[in-house]
Design an enzyme around this catalytic site. Structure first.
Site, PDB file in Angstrom:
ATOM      1  N   SER A  85      -4.540 -12.212   3.242  1.00 49.02           N
ATOM      2  CA  SER A  85      -5.734 -12.975   3.612  1.00 49.02           C
ATOM      3  C   SER A  85      -5.440 -14.206   4.473  1.00 49.02           C
ATOM      4  CB  SER A  85      -6.545 -13.355   2.366  1.00 49.02           C
ATOM      5  OG  SER A  85      -6.986 -12.170   1.704  1.00 49.02           O
ATOM      6  N   GLY A  99      -6.503  -7.657   8.014  1.00 49.99           N
ATOM      7  CA  GLY A  99      -7.881  -7.674   8.506  1.00 49.99           C
ATOM      8  C   GLY A  99      -8.095  -8.524   9.753  1.00 49.99           C
ATOM      9  N   GLU A 136       0.840  -1.217   0.000  1.00 50.99           N
ATOM     10  CA  GLU A 136       0.000   0.000   0.000  1.00 50.99           C
ATOM     11  C   GLU A 136       0.869   1.260   0.000  1.00 50.99           C
ATOM     12  OE1 GLU A 136      -2.362  -1.252   3.340  1.00 50.99           O
ATOM     13  OE2 GLU A 136      -3.170  -2.859   2.080  1.00 50.99           O
TER      14      GLU A 136
HETATM   15  P1  PGA Z   1      -4.807  -8.893   4.846  1.00 50.48           P
HETATM   16  O1  PGA Z   1      -3.586  -7.855   4.803  1.00 50.48           O
HETATM   17  O2  PGA Z   1      -4.468  -9.921   5.898  1.00 50.48           O
HETATM   18  O3  PGA Z   1      -6.007  -8.054   5.245  1.00 50.48           O
HETATM   19  O4  PGA Z   1      -4.939  -9.476   3.504  1.00 50.48           O
HETATM   20  C1  PGA Z   1      -2.269  -8.303   4.896  1.00 50.48           C
HETATM   21  C2  PGA Z   1      -1.323  -7.117   4.837  1.00 50.48           C
HETATM   22  O5  PGA Z   1      -1.610  -6.154   4.131  1.00 50.48           O
HETATM   23  O6  PGA Z   1      -0.275  -7.122   5.496  1.00 50.48           O
END
Ligand code: PGA
Length: 251
Positions: free
Chosen positions: A212, A234, A96
């Site tokens: 995920s 999440g 990100e």
């Molecule tokens: P996620 O995010 O578990 O919500 O997929 C993982 C991360 O961005 O480190």
């Protein structure tokens, strides 16, 4: 080599101070045994998080840091500031940050160097977009990210790095990479470390999977040979899921 597993929660831009304090008070109940547990709250919650967890083994880490020590960099946080409140590790290079904040490999390698020079440990994230995988370019891309971000560190410095492989298409989507995709990429990354630093370092460096990870898939993912834990988005935002994932890493 028996590498201690890590489960790190990346809270991203979630949680007010009250919500953060409530969750951290619950997290104190986590029994860690053989797992290193870390949480990365937002900057506004770090100071209080460190205070609440001062007698706990859970480590409070940052989500980001700037490469300069101080000066006219409005809105940024330095390694020295983090260290001064008891934060000794930071995430660098999350997809990100790369995608929404244009953090290039060059920017990220400066952040890594500044962190290591100032004794801040690093969880360095790499990962490919789906389009790269579809072009069969994912190994080359990860090679480039690792080479540009890490491989000019010396053998002592690289020991302070934890790597997180997070395929971008699996982050926050509910789509996990399958176990073969995960294991082959982790093995590839360990191979890159081996080629540069040799056996001892490559066999001790920890490589986390992220994307995920949930209570229902954590155990299978953590049982893969080259997976040393997870970076959890999440599912780190509520006690019950995060606790189940920590238990899955406990074996
Ligand atoms: P996620 O995010 O578990 O919500 O997929 C993982 C991360 O961005 O480190």
């Amino acid at each position: 080599m028996n590498r201690k597993k890590i489960v790190a929660g990346n809270w991203k831009m979630n949680m007010t101070i009250d919500q953060s304090n409530d969750l951290i008070n619950e997290l104190k109940l986590i029994s860690e045994n053989n797992v290193e547990v870390k949480i990365a709250p937002s900057f506004t919650n770090l100071y209080k998080a460190v205070a609440i967890l001062k007698d706990s083994e859970i480590e409070v880490i940052a989500q980001n840091v700037h490469s300069e020590m101080r000066g006219a960099f409005t809105g940024e946080i330095s390694t020295e500031m983090l260290k001064s409140i008891g934060v000794n590790t930071t995430i660098i290079g999350h997809s990100e940050r790369r995608k929404y904040f244009n953090e290039t490999d060059l920017v990220l390698s400066k952040k890594v160097k500044a962190s290591i020079e100032n004794s801040l440990n690093v969880i360095f994230c790499v990962g490919e977009e789906l389009s790269e995988r579809e072009k069969d370019n994912h190994f080359e891309l990860i090679r480039t990210q690792i080479t540009n971000g890490l491989l000019d560190l010396n053998s002592d410095e690289i020991k302070n790095i934890i790597i997180a492989y997070e395929p971008v298409w699996a982050i926050g989507t509910g789509m996990t990479a399958n176990t073969q995709q995960i294991q082959e990429m982790h093995e590839f990354i360990r191979g890159l470390i081996y080629d540069k630093y040799g056996h001892d370092i490559s066999s001790m460096i920890r490589i986390l999977y992220g994307g995920s990870v949930k209570p229902n898939n954590a155990k299978e993912i953590f049982s893969l040979d080259d997976v040393d834990g997870g970076l959890i988005g999440g599912a780190s935002l509520n006690f019950s899921d995060f606790n189940s994932i920590v238990n899955a890493a406990n074996g």
